[in-house]
Design a protein around this motif. Structure first.
Motif, PDB file in Angstrom:
ATOM      1  N   GLY A 122       0.799  -1.215   0.000  1.00  0.00           N
ATOM      2  CA  GLY A 122       0.000   0.000   0.000  1.00  0.00           C
ATOM      3  C   GLY A 122       0.831   1.263   0.000  1.00  0.00           C
ATOM      4  N   ALA A 123       2.045   1.183   0.521  1.00  0.00           N
ATOM      5  CA  ALA A 123       2.983   2.302   0.540  1.00  0.00           C
ATOM      6  C   ALA A 123       4.333   1.730   0.937  1.00  0.00           C
ATOM      7  CB  ALA A 123       2.537   3.392   1.513  1.00  0.00           C
ATOM      8  N   LYS A 124       5.320   2.583   1.009  1.00  0.00           N
ATOM      9  CA  LYS A 124       6.636   2.131   1.438  1.00  0.00           C
ATOM     10  C   LYS A 124       6.559   1.593   2.862  1.00  0.00           C
ATOM     11  CE  LYS A 124      11.413   3.718   2.007  1.00  0.00           C
ATOM     12  NZ  LYS A 124      11.558   3.241   3.382  1.00  0.00           N
ATOM     13  N   HIS A 125       7.200   0.461   3.114  1.00  0.00           N
ATOM     14  CA  HIS A 125       7.238  -0.102   4.462  1.00  0.00           C
ATOM     15  C   HIS A 125       8.441   0.497   5.180  1.00  0.00           C
ATOM     16  CE1 HIS A 125       7.073  -2.723   7.834  1.00  0.00           C
ATOM     17  NE2 HIS A 125       6.178  -3.531   7.294  1.00  0.00           N
ATOM     18  N   PRO A 126       8.231   1.266   6.255  1.00  0.00           N
ATOM     19  CA  PRO A 126       9.367   1.959   6.873  1.00  0.00           C
ATOM     20  C   PRO A 126      10.390   1.042   7.532  1.00  0.00           C
ATOM     21  CG  PRO A 126       7.367   2.254   8.168  1.00  0.00           C
ATOM     22  CD  PRO A 126       6.952   1.612   6.884  1.00  0.00           C
ATOM     23  N   ALA A 127      10.023  -0.204   7.801  1.00  0.00           N
ATOM     24  CA  ALA A 127      10.980  -1.138   8.395  1.00  0.00           C
ATOM     25  C   ALA A 127      11.775  -1.903   7.350  1.00  0.00           C
ATOM     26  CB  ALA A 127      10.261  -2.123   9.322  1.00  0.00           C
ATOM     27  N   ALA A 128      11.404  -1.742   6.075  1.00  0.00           N
ATOM     28  CA  ALA A 128      12.077  -2.477   5.004  1.00  0.00           C
ATOM     29  C   ALA A 128      13.342  -1.754   4.583  1.00  0.00           C
ATOM     30  CB  ALA A 128      11.147  -2.653   3.803  1.00  0.00           C
ATOM     31  N   PRO A 129      14.516  -2.382   4.716  1.00  0.00           N
ATOM     32  CA  PRO A 129      15.742  -1.726   4.244  1.00  0.00           C
ATOM     33  C   PRO A 129      15.708  -1.563   2.732  1.00  0.00           C
ATOM     34  CG  PRO A 129      16.190  -3.992   4.924  1.00  0.00           C
ATOM     35  CD  PRO A 129      14.786  -3.696   5.317  1.00  0.00           C
ATOM     36  N   PHE A 130      16.242  -0.438   2.257  1.00  0.00           N
ATOM     37  CA  PHE A 130      16.191  -0.113   0.829  1.00  0.00           C
ATOM     38  C   PHE A 130      17.598   0.101   0.299  1.00  0.00           C
ATOM     39  CE2 PHE A 130      15.997   2.844  -2.734  1.00  0.00           C
ATOM     40  CZ  PHE A 130      15.055   2.219  -3.542  1.00  0.00           C
ATOM     41  N   GLY A 131      17.897  -0.560  -0.808  1.00  0.00           N
ATOM     42  CA  GLY A 131      19.194  -0.413  -1.458  1.00  0.00           C
ATOM     43  C   GLY A 131      19.324  -1.472  -2.539  1.00  0.00           C
TER      44      GLY A 131
END
Length: 496
Positions: free
Chosen positions: A457-466
């Motif tokens: 539904g939106a970016k998951h704030p606990a999901a690391p991104f890179g």
């Protein structure tokens, strides 16, 4: 635009105040939708950058910020979060005018999402343990006895962090990088893109009103000479950069002599796999959003659409229908869904890449040119291309414009092979009603950030991104994103 309506940047933000440029000047910033001057920005030089680095160094070495408890820093960051939320309308208007982003995307993706990430990082700070115990162990002693040993590991701030951000998500990345670094006790020198300097100015202006310790947060604008100083100066301990892989490679080389820590979120050419059992309405909406979001100026957008041959034409028909609902124009109009590219040179580059693909045999499904109804602004129509394979330049190079390519495949294995046949590995997507099989395929994708179907539904704030491969080094967001701005110490001792 009337002269008295222009935004004017009062200088570089150094220490705790605005400082007039020593060896810099000013620059007109155009609105990319109208080409009118939107604001007059400070342009810093190396002497200004020197002052900013010195202020950050002093703040870290002898100031109170790094010595505060994590809870006390989190409380201060909560004040900043609330102050930014209070300026939401002003910030969203700024993103629309300065970056040319459609208002819905400016309000959601480029404002609400980074504010959500900042709030999540602050919440994590209240739970974060900077010092954690090591397990007890029993070692043989020199006298034939048994020694009970233990210890601790400690996360400490890296030091002075240079945050270098791009135009396409200026406010987003200014907030995400700076807040994570500050929460962990670092000092920051932020260098925004010359195209979108006011999205850094407003962050500095908000911090100035909150009485943060002097030098903890600094902003210096400018060109390549300022960036090179930040990546080479021995007083800077870490560089956090988002941008192209070519610039990322240059930063690695510049940072090597001083062994700086690096966090690099670089380019991408992400693939969206549409299986034969996919909900094609979901697939078409996801695919279209990925070529038009921020007018295609996003590093993680899924612009290679790998579609099973049995549903390929139906998918294309759905894409044509979705495109018919798009409104291209000045995003000051809330009905507009696709805004301009950031500058004329980007419009020319996208035009050149599409024209080259057509000369090589590619077929245009829709788009493929600047819109005829707009005679000002740096616009390019949403564009879908077929008739190419994965070896074509337009299928391999990052376009950074509203252009997607459709490539057919026969088996899941072939789709994965095509998706992974890329120098990049930032993002990926899979559309399938068979969620178990989609998850199995996600495990095989060479990408750091993968979305199944229409995501959470939106970016998951606990999901690391890179990303993997040429898409970068390190991760932002989540606990890993906070840890990225720390060094790890071990302290061992006898238990008794």
């Amino acid at each position: 635009m009337k002269t008295d309506s222009l935004l004017r940047m009062p200088g570089s933000f150094i220490g705790s105040d605005w400082v007039q440029p020593i060896d810099g000047g000013t620059e007109d910033i155009p609105n990319p939708a109208t080409e009118d001057v939107y604001g007059v920005a400070t342009v810093g030089g190396v002497k200004d950058c020197d002052l900013a680095i010195a202020a950050a160094r002093k703040a870290f070495d002898s100031g109170p910020w790094r010595r505060m408890s994590m809870r006390d820093r989190a409380r201060k960051m909560e004040q900043l979060h609330a102050a930014l939320l209070a300026r939401s309308d002003e910030i969203i208007d700024m993103i629309v005018a300065e970056a040319g982003c459609a208002r819905a995307e400016a309000a959601g993706l480029l404002f609400a999402i980074p504010m959500q990430q900042m709030a999540a990082d602050i919440d994590e700070a209240y739970r974060y343990e900077s010092v954690r115990s090591l397990p007890f162990i029993i070692n043989p002693g020199w006298a034939g006895d048994k020694v009970l040993g233990t210890g601790a590991k400690q996360r400490v701030p890296v030091g002075v962090v240079a945050a270098i951000t791009p135009f396409n998500a200026g406010f987003f990345l200014n907030v995400v990088k700076s807040s994570a670094a500050l929460i962990m006790g670092n000092s920051v020198v932020l260098k925004p893109s010359p195209y979108t300097p006011f999205e850094a100015w407003i962050l500095a202006d908000t911090i100035r009103r909150l009485d943060f310790p002097p030098g903890v947060f600094n902003v210096v604008t400018g060109g390549i000479e300022v960036a090179q100083m930040l990546t080479t100066d021995p007083r800077v301990d870490m560089v956090s950069f988002t941008g192209s892989d070519k610039v990322g490679a240059a930063i690695m080389a510049q940072a090597a002599p001083t062994l700086k820590r690096l966090l690099l979120e670089l380019g991408g050419k992400s693939a969206l796999i549409v299986r034969q059992d996919a909900d094609l309405d979901v697939a078409a909406q996801a695919a279209y959003w990925n070529i038009t979001c921020e007018t295609g100026q996003g590093c993680c957008l899924f612009t290679r659409h790998l579609v099973h041959n049995s549903v390929k034409q139906a998918f294309i028909d759905k894409m044509i229908a979705v495109n018919g609902q798009a409104v291209v124009g000045d995003p000051a109009d809330p009905s507009v869904t696709v805004g301009p590219l950031i500058r004329a040179r980007e419009q020319q580059r996208v035009t050149g890449m599409v024209d080259e693909a057509v000369r090589g045999g590619a077929e245009i499904v829709f788009g493929g040119k600047a819109p005829s109804h707009l005679n000002r602004g740096y616009f390019y129509e949403p564009t879908l291309i077929t008739g190419v394979d994965n070896a074509a330049r337009i299928a391999r190079d990052e376009i950074f414009g509203p252009v997607g390519v459709v490539i057919g495949y026969e088996t899941d294995e072939e789709a994965l092979a095509i998706a992974n046949d890329s120098p990049y590995g930032l993002g990926g997507g899979i559309i399938s009603t068979d969620k178990g099989r989609a998850f199995e395929m996600a495990l095989e994708l060479d990408a750091g950030f993968i979305v199944m179907n229409d995501g959470p539904g939106a970016k998951h704030p606990a999901a690391p991104f890179g990303g993997l491969k040429r898409s970068g080094i390190g991760r932002e967001s989540g606990v890993e994103g906070l840890d990225a701005y720390t060094e790890l110490k071990s302290i061992v001792f006898r238990a008794g």
